[in-house]
Design an enzyme around this catalytic site. Sequence first.
Site, PDB file in Angstrom:
ATOM      1  N   SER A  32       0.554  -1.049   0.073  1.00  0.00           N
ATOM      2  CA  SER A  32      -0.026   0.220  -0.099  1.00  0.00           C
ATOM      3  C   SER A  32       0.875   1.456  -0.465  1.00  0.00           C
ATOM      4  O   SER A  32       1.989   1.489   0.968  1.00  0.00           O
ATOM      5  CB  SER A  32      -1.235  -0.569   1.346  1.00  0.00           C
TER       6      SER A  32
ATOM      7  N   HIS B  77      -1.055  -1.383  -4.618  1.00  0.00           N
ATOM      8  CA  HIS B  77      -2.637  -0.656  -3.607  1.00  0.00           C
ATOM      9  C   HIS B  77      -3.351   0.389  -3.803  1.00  0.00           C
ATOM     10  O   HIS B  77      -1.938   1.396  -2.666  1.00  0.00           O
ATOM     11  CB  HIS B  77      -2.718  -1.517  -2.721  1.00  0.00           C
TER      12      HIS B  77
ATOM     13  N   ASP C 292      -4.331   3.437  -2.017  1.00  0.00           N
ATOM     14  CA  ASP C 292      -5.688   4.219  -0.892  1.00  0.00           C
ATOM     15  C   ASP C 292      -6.303   5.296  -1.242  1.00  0.00           C
ATOM     16  O   ASP C 292      -6.244   5.846  -1.003  1.00  0.00           O
ATOM     17  CB  ASP C 292      -4.950   4.129   0.754  1.00  0.00           C
TER      18      ASP C 292
ATOM     19  N   MET D  43      -8.620   7.874  -0.421  1.00  0.00           N
ATOM     20  CA  MET D  43      -9.440   8.514   0.804  1.00  0.00           C
ATOM     21  C   MET D  43     -10.350   9.774   0.514  1.00  0.00           C
ATOM     22  O   MET D  43      -9.590  11.130   0.011  1.00  0.00           O
ATOM     23  CB  MET D  43      -9.222   8.739   1.956  1.00  0.00           C
TER      24      MET D  43
ATOM     25  N   HIS E  60      -8.442   1.279  -3.801  1.00  0.00           N
ATOM     26  CA  HIS E  60      -9.195   1.049  -2.491  1.00  0.00           C
ATOM     27  C   HIS E  60     -10.443   2.715  -2.191  1.00  0.00           C
ATOM     28  O   HIS E  60      -9.694   3.192  -1.751  1.00  0.00           O
ATOM     29  CB  HIS E  60      -7.693   0.244  -1.836  1.00  0.00           C
TER      30      HIS E  60
ATOM     31  N   MET F 178     -11.899   4.469  -0.330  1.00  0.00           N
ATOM     32  CA  MET F 178     -13.106   5.154   0.613  1.00  0.00           C
ATOM     33  C   MET F 178     -13.137   6.137   0.544  1.00  0.00           C
ATOM     34  O   MET F 178     -12.812   7.441   1.512  1.00  0.00           O
ATOM     35  CB  MET F 178     -11.203   5.275   1.293  1.00  0.00           C
TER      36      MET F 178
ATOM     37  N   MET G 251     -11.642  -5.700   5.471  1.00  0.00           N
ATOM     38  CA  MET G 251     -10.839  -4.607   6.404  1.00  0.00           C
ATOM     39  C   MET G 251     -10.499  -5.217   7.697  1.00  0.00           C
ATOM     40  O   MET G 251     -10.899  -5.344   8.365  1.00  0.00           O
ATOM     41  CB  MET G 251     -11.253  -2.949   6.602  1.00  0.00           C
TER      42      MET G 251
ATOM     43  N   GLY H  22      -8.864   4.591   7.134  1.00  0.00           N
ATOM     44  CA  GLY H  22      -8.042   5.525   7.101  1.00  0.00           C
ATOM     45  C   GLY H  22      -6.346   6.332   7.303  1.00  0.00           C
ATOM     46  O   GLY H  22      -6.653   7.186   7.150  1.00  0.00           O
TER      47      GLY H  22
ATOM     48  N   ASP I 197      -6.685  -6.261   4.441  1.00  0.00           N
ATOM     49  CA  ASP I 197      -6.533  -4.929   4.256  1.00  0.00           C
ATOM     50  C   ASP I 197      -6.157  -4.458   5.470  1.00  0.00           C
ATOM     51  O   ASP I 197      -6.825  -4.075   6.463  1.00  0.00           O
ATOM     52  CB  ASP I 197      -6.999  -3.893   3.250  1.00  0.00           C
TER      53      ASP I 197
ATOM     54  N   GLY J   7      -2.721  -3.771   9.234  1.00  0.00           N
ATOM     55  CA  GLY J   7      -2.259  -4.873  10.500  1.00  0.00           C
ATOM     56  C   GLY J   7      -1.716  -5.804  10.003  1.00  0.00           C
ATOM     57  O   GLY J   7      -1.132  -6.742  11.420  1.00  0.00           O
TER      58      GLY J   7
ATOM     59  N   GLY K   1       1.055  -1.833   4.099  1.00  0.00           N
ATOM     60  CA  GLY K   1       2.175  -0.328   3.782  1.00  0.00           C
ATOM     61  C   GLY K   1       3.221  -0.982   5.252  1.00  0.00           C
ATOM     62  O   GLY K   1       4.466  -0.214   4.888  1.00  0.00           O
TER      63      GLY K   1
HETATM   64  C1  DX5 Z   1      -6.181   1.891   5.606  1.00  0.00           C
HETATM   65  C2  DX5 Z   1      -6.156   1.476   4.175  1.00  0.00           C
HETATM   66  C3  DX5 Z   1      -4.534   0.796   4.281  1.00  0.00           C
HETATM   67  C4  DX5 Z   1      -3.360   1.172   4.694  1.00  0.00           C
HETATM   68  C5  DX5 Z   1      -2.803  -0.425   5.026  1.00  0.00           C
HETATM   69  O1  DX5 Z   1      -7.621   2.267   5.737  1.00  0.00           O
HETATM   70  O2  DX5 Z   1      -6.740   0.871   3.993  1.00  0.00           O
HETATM   71  O3  DX5 Z   1      -4.822  -0.036   2.850  1.00  0.00           O
HETATM   72  O4  DX5 Z   1      -2.711   1.230   4.129  1.00  0.00           O
HETATM   73  O5  DX5 Z   1      -1.381  -0.071   5.478  1.00  0.00           O
HETATM   74  P1  DX5 Z   1      -0.946  -0.992   7.602  1.00  0.00           P
HETATM   75  O6  DX5 Z   1      -0.477  -1.840   6.871  1.00  0.00           O
HETATM   76  O7  DX5 Z   1       0.402   0.125   7.531  1.00  0.00           O
HETATM   77  O8  DX5 Z   1      -1.971  -1.214   8.375  1.00  0.00           O
HETATM   78 ZN    ZN Z   2      -6.187  -0.001   1.841  1.00  0.00          ZN
END
Ligand code: DX5
Ligand code: ZN
Length: 221
Positions: A4, A29, A31, A33, A62, A64, A133, A138, A171, A173, A193
Amino acid sequence: MAPSLLSADFRRLQEEVRRVEAAGADWLHVDVMDGHFVPNLTVGPLVVEALRGSTRLPLDVHLMIENPERYLGEFARAGASFLTVHAEACRHLHRVVHQIKEKGTRAGVAVNPATPPQVLEYLLGDVDLVLVMSVNPGFAGQTFIPAVLPKVRWLKRLAAEKGYGYELEVDGGINRATAADVIRSGASVLVAGSAVFGSGDVAEAITALRQAAVTRPSPGE
Ligand code: DX5
Ligand code: ZN
């Protein structure tokens, strides 16, 4: 493995993309937002288009954002390979999934940790990807929520029973400690990420995540 970009160094985005591509990432990936669906703001079609010109990797976008149907055309034209919308952000999810496919892009649906996957059951035959998720969306760098694993198992079982071909992506953690449980639960794609870009050596990080993901449980576990 889908790194990510949220955790990449945006001062040198192209270099970061090339590093993960060379390190064997399968997808990128991205993100998106909007400050409404999630409390953070990130990138739009302009950056997706720039990424499209920088890599051959599939762009796993993705969304959001609220009312994602407004922007599907722009993201598709920008070169997204997958467009994934949140079930919670779409009043007419089935319609949105088909709008994505009409634009020639593969369609994904995502669920927040609080959303039961059964809300997707009626359209699972229509989607190319389901994203579970494992943090509240976020931000990067949050702690994995293990309580989502039964949802991954349910989605995997249903795909096997009905012959559905969707990718099952998890996705949030994902790190060396959590990857194996996620893969054992049936996921086919891991987003990471901070575990990738937060490490000094992205190639080593991707390899370590892959190895951790396929590690068998020790006897008695
Ligand atoms: C969170 C995103 C993820 C995020 C993951 O809202 O959708 O893609 O970047 O980051 P890590 O892998 O650090 O949890
Ligand atoms: Zn994501």
